[in-house]
Enzyme design. Sequence first.
Site, short mmCIF file in Angstrom:
data_model
loop_
_atom_site.label_atom_id
_atom_site.label_comp_id
_atom_site.label_asym_id
_atom_site.label_seq_id
_atom_site.Cartn_x
_atom_site.Cartn_y
_atom_site.Cartn_z
N SER A 91 -10.52 1.11 5.31
CA SER A 91 -9.72 0.81 6.52
C SER A 91 -9.11 2.10 7.06
O SER A 91 -8.33 2.75 6.36
CB SER A 91 -8.59 -0.17 6.17
OG SER A 91 -9.15 -1.32 5.61
N ARG A 125 0.83 -1.23 0.00
CA ARG A 125 0.00 0.00 0.00
C ARG A 125 0.85 1.27 0.00
O ARG A 125 0.48 2.29 0.59
CB ARG A 125 -0.94 0.07 1.20
CG ARG A 125 -1.82 -1.11 1.40
CD ARG A 125 -2.92 -1.22 0.35
NE ARG A 125 -3.58 -2.48 0.53
CZ ARG A 125 -3.13 -3.62 -0.02
NH1 ARG A 125 -2.07 -3.64 -0.81
NH2 ARG A 125 -3.77 -4.75 0.19
N GLU A 157 -4.30 4.91 8.47
CA GLU A 157 -4.00 4.61 7.07
C GLU A 157 -4.51 5.79 6.22
O GLU A 157 -3.93 6.16 5.21
CB GLU A 157 -4.75 3.31 6.73
CG GLU A 157 -4.88 2.93 5.27
CD GLU A 157 -3.55 2.52 4.67
OE1 GLU A 157 -2.84 1.76 5.34
OE2 GLU A 157 -3.26 2.97 3.55
C1 LIG Z 1 -15.31 1.46 1.28
C2 LIG Z 1 -13.85 1.54 0.94
C3 LIG Z 1 -13.13 0.39 0.68
C4 LIG Z 1 -11.77 0.45 0.35
N1 LIG Z 1 -11.11 -0.72 0.09
C5 LIG Z 1 -9.80 -0.68 -0.26
C6 LIG Z 1 -9.10 -1.89 -0.58
O1 LIG Z 1 -9.66 -2.99 -0.57
N2 LIG Z 1 -7.78 -1.80 -0.90
C7 LIG Z 1 -7.13 -0.60 -0.94
O2 LIG Z 1 -5.92 -0.59 -1.25
N3 LIG Z 1 -7.76 0.56 -0.66
C8 LIG Z 1 -9.08 0.55 -0.32
N4 LIG Z 1 -9.73 1.72 -0.03
C9 LIG Z 1 -8.99 3.00 -0.04
C10 LIG Z 1 -9.09 3.79 -1.37
O3 LIG Z 1 -10.08 3.23 -2.20
C11 LIG Z 1 -7.76 3.82 -2.12
O4 LIG Z 1 -6.74 4.36 -1.32
C12 LIG Z 1 -7.86 4.61 -3.43
O5 LIG Z 1 -6.70 4.42 -4.22
C13 LIG Z 1 -8.05 6.11 -3.22
O6 LIG Z 1 -8.37 6.67 -4.48
P1 LIG Z 1 -8.94 8.12 -4.63
O7 LIG Z 1 -9.05 8.40 -6.09
O8 LIG Z 1 -10.16 8.29 -3.84
O9 LIG Z 1 -7.74 9.00 -4.05
P2 LIG Z 1 -7.72 10.07 -2.87
O10 LIG Z 1 -8.17 9.44 -1.61
O11 LIG Z 1 -8.41 11.31 -3.30
O12 LIG Z 1 -6.14 10.35 -2.79
C14 LIG Z 1 -5.26 9.39 -2.32
C15 LIG Z 1 -3.82 9.90 -2.49
O13 LIG Z 1 -3.48 9.90 -3.87
C16 LIG Z 1 -3.04 11.22 -4.28
N5 LIG Z 1 -3.53 11.41 -5.66
C17 LIG Z 1 -4.78 11.19 -6.11
N6 LIG Z 1 -4.83 11.38 -7.46
C18 LIG Z 1 -3.58 11.73 -7.84
C19 LIG Z 1 -2.99 12.06 -9.10
N7 LIG Z 1 -3.67 12.05 -10.25
N8 LIG Z 1 -1.68 12.42 -9.10
C20 LIG Z 1 -0.95 12.45 -7.95
N9 LIG Z 1 -1.45 12.12 -6.75
C21 LIG Z 1 -2.75 11.77 -6.69
C22 LIG Z 1 -3.67 12.16 -3.27
O14 LIG Z 1 -2.90 13.35 -3.16
C23 LIG Z 1 -3.63 11.34 -2.00
O15 LIG Z 1 -2.35 11.43 -1.41
C24 LIG Z 1 -11.10 1.70 0.29
C25 LIG Z 1 -11.83 2.88 0.53
C26 LIG Z 1 -13.19 2.81 0.84
C27 LIG Z 1 -13.96 4.09 1.06
#
Ligand SMILES: Cc1cc2nc3c(=O)[nH]c(=O)nc-3n(C[C@H](O)[C@H](O)[C@H](O)COP(=O)(O)OP(=O)(O)OC[C@H]3O[C@@H](n4cnc5c(N)ncnc54)[C@H](O)[C@@H]3O)c2cc1C
Length: 344
Positions: free
Chosen positions: A239, A161, A340
């Site tokens: 998480s 991760r 996390e």
């Molecule tokens: C119900 C639920 C279940 C989940 N299950 C999992 C799972 O099974 N496994 C898992 O690994 N995660 C899980 N997650 C966490 C989440 O889905 C991941 O971390 C996901 O990658 C976040 O994506 P996001 O687009 O929402 O990014 P954000 O939360 O908006 O950003 C995450 C990070 O990425 C950076 N970022 C985003 N886009 C860019 C870009 N284009 N360029 C540079 N930096 C960028 C941001 O600055 C930030 O630091 C879960 C979340 C939820 C709500």
Amino acid sequence: MDVFSDVPLQRLNTFALKVRAACLVEYDSSAELEEIDFKVLPQPVKHIGGGSNLLFTGDFPGTLLHSRIRFIKPVEMQEYVLVKVGSGVLWDDLCAWAADHGLWGVENLSLIPGEVGAAAVQNIGAYGAEAADVIESVEVYEPATKAFSVIPAADCAYGYRTSRFKEQWKGKYIVTSVNIKLSKEYSPRTEYGNVRSALAERYGELEMDNLTPSRVRETVIAIRRTKLPDPKEVGSAGSFFRNPIVSKEAYRHVEEVAAREAIGDVPHYNMGDQIKIPAAWLIEKCGWKGKTLGNAGVYPKQALVIINATGEATPAEILALEKAIVESVRNKFAITLTPEVEHI
Ligand SMILES: Cc1cc2nc3c(=O)[nH]c(=O)nc-3n(C[C@H](O)[C@H](O)[C@H](O)COP(=O)(O)OP(=O)(O)OC[C@H]3O[C@@H](n4cnc5c(N)ncnc54)[C@H](O)[C@@H]3O)c2cc1C
């Protein structure tokens, strides 16, 4: 490109907190990024995806950048398909696309919220697979130098991760697209958790040599739906805490507490000199599962997930619950949980 001022962020954070940002810039192509003068924007500037790993601790005083680069461009090779995917594509839309095309590699990662750009930053993972398994390279823009480059996956230091984008390159690059290698060869991964038994139950034992990416995807989705809250219904960021990795001595202390209080065996994974303990178990044994504090709560089916229980939680309420959980786990087990979820 759209520039918004004093914008509500409910659609851009899966906790559904009613917070606002001073400025939001949503852009549609890499070329548009070059036009942005980052220095004149309200500071700080932070790139976000779908906000599914973020906790806004209050209104954001600066500028949020958000990609709307949305394309999926496949190039067919002999044994695999190389797919260039825009950073603003929903990760699960890519998983659905791959399954529809009979391509292997991302089916176990189905239904993970968020966008493709963030997946390459976070190295998302589930059910024995992670994004790093399929990422060939990451295309980025560096605002400080106005340079575009392609970073091979081998240089991204992908780990559990995590990646260089999350650590020493934090804030340095904007991910514009990700090159993902999907396999045409039959390669289901069913060994993790209950994936195999759920597949057998769904499609029959005789079909276990006749799986498809769609079948695995649908099964993973069904399993996830029983365990995790759907952000459309209950706000959360998945998480909330990391699973602590502790010394053998610290682990023995947890065992002593568990024996003294007769709360069962301590689940754990040996990691060389250290031991990983599921944070969910520690939280549950402190009595938090299903509990609420104000409008924030701990998900009744999974103690690792903090939820916006009523839809009306404020950042302060989520933070108060986080603090209360950390304190009670520390008081009972002498282990300090760390989040996390990124606090901004
Ligand atoms: C119900 C639920 C279940 C989940 N299950 C999992 C799972 O099974 N496994 C898992 O690994 N995660 C899980 N997650 C966490 C989440 O889905 C991941 O971390 C996901 O990658 C976040 O994506 P996001 O687009 O929402 O990014 P954000 O939360 O908006 O950003 C995450 C990070 O990425 C950076 N970022 C985003 N886009 C860019 C870009 N284009 N360029 C540079 N930096 C960028 C941001 O600055 C930030 O630091 C879960 C979340 C939820 C709500």
